[in-house]
Design a protein around this motif. Structure first.
Motif, PDB file in Angstrom:
ATOM      1  N   UNK A 119       0.840  -1.206   0.000  1.00 38.81           N
ATOM      2  CA  UNK A 119       0.000   0.000   0.000  1.00 38.81           C
ATOM      3  C   UNK A 119       0.873   1.252   0.000  1.00 38.81           C
ATOM      4  N   UNK A 120       1.882   1.268   0.858  1.00 40.24           N
ATOM      5  CA  UNK A 120       2.761   2.444   0.930  1.00 40.24           C
ATOM      6  C   UNK A 120       3.637   2.583  -0.311  1.00 40.24           C
ATOM      7  N   UNK A 121       4.227   1.466  -0.741  1.00 35.33           N
ATOM      8  CA  UNK A 121       5.161   1.512  -1.867  1.00 35.33           C
ATOM      9  C   UNK A 121       4.459   1.829  -3.177  1.00 35.33           C
ATOM     10  N   UNK A 122       3.300   1.223  -3.393  1.00 34.05           N
ATOM     11  CA  UNK A 122       2.635   1.326  -4.687  1.00 34.05           C
ATOM     12  C   UNK A 122       1.678   2.506  -4.778  1.00 34.05           C
ATOM     13  N   UNK A 123       0.844   2.673  -3.754  1.00 34.67           N
ATOM     14  CA  UNK A 123      -0.193   3.698  -3.826  1.00 34.67           C
ATOM     15  C   UNK A 123       0.266   5.044  -3.270  1.00 34.67           C
ATOM     16  N   UNK A 124       0.855   5.024  -2.085  1.00 33.38           N
ATOM     17  CA  UNK A 124       1.210   6.286  -1.439  1.00 33.38           C
ATOM     18  C   UNK A 124       2.456   6.908  -2.072  1.00 33.38           C
ATOM     19  N   UNK A 125       3.537   6.147  -2.152  1.00 30.37           N
ATOM     20  CA  UNK A 125       4.801   6.685  -2.658  1.00 30.37           C
ATOM     21  C   UNK A 125       4.967   6.490  -4.157  1.00 30.37           C
ATOM     22  N   UNK A 126       4.190   5.560  -4.710  1.00 30.78           N
ATOM     23  CA  UNK A 126       4.263   5.246  -6.133  1.00 30.78           C
ATOM     24  C   UNK A 126       5.715   4.960  -6.559  1.00 30.78           C
ATOM     25  N   UNK A 127       6.324   4.062  -5.826  1.00 36.68           N
ATOM     26  CA  UNK A 127       7.684   3.666  -6.154  1.00 36.68           C
ATOM     27  C   UNK A 127       7.702   2.909  -7.482  1.00 36.68           C
ATOM     28  N   UNK A 128       8.811   2.990  -8.145  1.00 37.28           N
ATOM     29  CA  UNK A 128       8.998   2.282  -9.413  1.00 37.28           C
ATOM     30  C   UNK A 128       9.311   0.822  -9.090  1.00 37.28           C
ATOM     31  N   UNK A 129       8.349  -0.056  -9.357  1.00 39.96           N
ATOM     32  CA  UNK A 129       8.503  -1.476  -9.042  1.00 39.96           C
ATOM     33  C   UNK A 129       8.184  -2.311 -10.271  1.00 39.96           C
ATOM     34  N   UNK A 130       8.659  -3.562 -10.257  1.00 43.69           N
ATOM     35  CA  UNK A 130       8.477  -4.455 -11.397  1.00 43.69           C
ATOM     36  C   UNK A 130       8.097  -5.843 -10.903  1.00 43.69           C
ATOM     37  N   UNK A 184       9.803  -6.225  -7.513  1.00 46.15           N
ATOM     38  CA  UNK A 184      11.171  -5.732  -7.317  1.00 46.15           C
ATOM     39  C   UNK A 184      11.157  -4.207  -7.260  1.00 46.15           C
ATOM     40  N   UNK A 185      11.734  -3.645  -6.204  1.00 47.73           N
ATOM     41  CA  UNK A 185      11.792  -2.192  -6.049  1.00 47.73           C
ATOM     42  C   UNK A 185      13.056  -1.686  -6.728  1.00 47.73           C
ATOM     43  N   UNK A 236      14.876   4.635  -3.491  1.00 49.07           N
ATOM     44  CA  UNK A 236      15.223   3.537  -2.605  1.00 49.07           C
ATOM     45  C   UNK A 236      14.026   2.971  -1.870  1.00 49.07           C
ATOM     46  N   UNK A 237      14.105   1.685  -1.585  1.00 46.42           N
ATOM     47  CA  UNK A 237      13.083   1.010  -0.783  1.00 46.42           C
ATOM     48  C   UNK A 237      12.975   1.668   0.590  1.00 46.42           C
ATOM     49  N   UNK A 238      14.090   2.223   1.063  1.00 45.89           N
ATOM     50  CA  UNK A 238      14.089   2.843   2.390  1.00 45.89           C
ATOM     51  C   UNK A 238      13.156   4.036   2.469  1.00 45.89           C
ATOM     52  N   UNK A 239      12.693   4.553   1.318  1.00 40.84           N
ATOM     53  CA  UNK A 239      11.748   5.665   1.361  1.00 40.84           C
ATOM     54  C   UNK A 239      10.457   5.266   2.068  1.00 40.84           C
ATOM     55  N   UNK A 240      10.148   3.953   2.104  1.00 40.12           N
ATOM     56  CA  UNK A 240       8.993   3.486   2.866  1.00 40.12           C
ATOM     57  C   UNK A 240       9.221   3.733   4.357  1.00 40.12           C
TER      58      UNK A 240
END
Length: 492
Positions: free
Chosen positions: A95-106, A219-220, A225-229
């Motif tokens: 939820x945090x990585x994808x929706x809130x921060x919209x991190x680039x993931x694969x 994969x982040x 960085x993943x640490x942004x979560x």
């Protein structure tokens, strides 16, 4: 000892104790600013407990979630995937990585491994043959999940994953062929960082992360960085400047805790630079590996039941080695992201990943090793590791011009005294009872970390949820006077 001396010592102790309990200071000290410690801080803050300090041994927050510069990229030295996506329940990290921060993931697709398994002396193993071996391993794993569901919840009937394989007449003499060895490694070591002979069937089949949150892994590759979560969670209660940097005085970096003294009415924490912090409670969020060393001394010594519980769990080691090349020589295109090296030496540079999508044009490969191979590699030079890895690639691609790697990144989590490994693995026979003991507070000393997550140990979401759970236990004591932590009997 003469009575007068004994009385004098008692008076000194009483005076010291009175000074401790009457001293001004934070209500809570949190040791460690990884995901669990930061998560615990937020839960405490949400409950109105804001008088605390966070003591972090390194110069950053995030713990084993840590990006670093490599070959012009930010890559992840530790946690790299959001694991458990696509199920009925929502993974809070996703939820945090994808929706809130919209991190680039694969999305990581491992379905192409059957056509990407390389022989020890070069070339590919026949796809149909590898596919059949993978399908057989999948069948046995499914049978193991069904068997695990019939075992007593206490763990008294638990067995190793390897024992389960033998019960299913799978690899009765062990995985002896290179293909069977690398498939076995991919299915178990690549996930748990330890081999099937020491990994618990009951605690891994089925795995709660995938059963509850879904089978997908992402994969982040975001350059933030993943640490942004972790920074996102921290920023909800710690003061930040306009750039997002944490400037809250309650977060104290480069503070290596060396001693925790606990009394009936308070705690005292000493650091290696001789600072002393006093509080009502302390929350210890260091890794299981650190708890198994003498980096932090507890005074008085932790009770026997606590020490035994700490050593009943394994601190595993998972090493992601990044290699930079002047040009590509590996296959690209759909279904080629992951490939296996079927060596006669189990676990020898076995699982590879290319980054055509994640880091286009980077010419970077990732190879993962674990356990004894990780420890061996940590103790040799990076040049030695680079030479070994390139030699493996030249064997895999004999018809290609495989150049020397220009750069290499070898994380050394085991050698780092602030981590001593990457994540915990629950061994055979350990279950809810031992977990309760591991998480249980000792007086005013509370414990958290991914290793205290009953269902999600070893994962980022496990650390996040463990921080919330352990903070809740402390809150019940501090605000509701509900301080008794009940551990149900192992066979109850």
């Amino acid at each position: 000892m003469r009575p007068s001396i004994a009385i004098a010592l008692v008076l000194v102790a009483v005076a010291h104790y009175a000074h401790l309990t009457g001293a001004a200071g934070p209500k809570v000290i949190i040791v460690g600013a990884g995901m669990a410690g930061i998560s615990a801080g937020k839960r405490l803050s949400d409950a109105g407990i804001t008088d605390f300090v966070i003591l972090e041994a390194t110069d950053r927050i995030g713990g084993r979630i840590h990006k670093t510069k490599f070959a012009g990229l930010n890559v992840e030295m530790g946690a790299n995937w959001v694991e458990g996506v696509g199920g009925e329940q929502m993974n809070p990290i996703w939820t945090m990585a994808n929706k809130t921060l919209q991190l680039r993931t694969f999305f990581s697709d491992f379905d192409g491994l059957s056509k990407n398994t390389y022989k020890e002396d070069g070339g590919l193993h026949p796809e149909d043959f590898v596919k059949k071996r993978i399908e057989r391993a999948d069948e046995v794993e499914e049978s193991g999940s069904k068997l695990a569901g019939t075992l007593h919840a206490s763990g008294r009937d638990d067995m190793s994953v390897m024992a389960m394989q033998r019960l299913n007449d799978h690899l009765p003499s062990g995985p002896s062929t290179p293909v069977d060895m690398v498939i076995d490694y991919y299915k178990y070591d690549y996930e748990f960082a330890e081999p099937p002979r020491v990994t618990s069937l009951q605690n891994t089949q089925p795995l709660s992360t995938f059963k509850n949150f879904g089978d997908d892994v992402h994969f982040v590759a975001d350059q933030r960085g993943y640490e942004s979560v972790v920074y996102y969670v921290a920023g909800q209660y710690l003061k930040t400047d306009k750039s997002g940097a944490i400037v809250d005085p309650r977060l104290k970096l480069n503070q290596v805790v060396k001693e925790i003294t606990y009394f009936p009415s308070g705690v005292m924490v000493k650091t290696e630079d001789n600072k002393v912090y006093r509080a009502d409670y302390v929350m210890v969020s260091v890794s299981l590996g650190v708890l198994q060393t003498d980096l932090i001394r507890f005074r008085p010594q932790l009770p026997n039941w606590k020490i035994v519980s700490i050593y009943q769990f394994d601190m595993a080691l998972y090493t992601k080695i990044f290699l930079k090349f002047p040009k590509k020589f590996w296959p690209e295109g759909p279904g080629t992201e992951f490939f296996l090296y079927a060596s006669g030496r189990r676990g020898y540079y076995p699982v590879w990943q290319q980054f055509e999508k994640q880091y286009p044009g980077s010419n970077v490969l990732l190879v993962t090793v674990t356990d004894d191979e990780s420890r061996r590699i940590e103790q040799q030079s990076d040049n030695q590791t680079k030479a070994e890895a390139v030699e493996v690639l030249r064997k895999m691609f004999p018809g290609k011009d495989v150049p020397d790697a220009t750069d290499i990144l070898v994380p050394r989590w085991w050698s780092n005294r602030f981590f001593k490994g990457t994540f915990s693995n629950w061994p055979i026979g350990v279950n809810r009872y031992e977990y309760d003991l591991l998480r249980a507070p000792v007086g005013r000393v509370y414990f958290t970390g991914e290793h205290t997550s009953e269902h999600y140990n070893g994962y980022v979401h496990g650390a996040y949820l463990a921080g919330i759970d352990s903070a809740h236990i402390l809150i019940n004591c501090a605000k509701k006077n509900m301080c008794k932590y009940h551990v149900q009997g192992k066979y109850d």
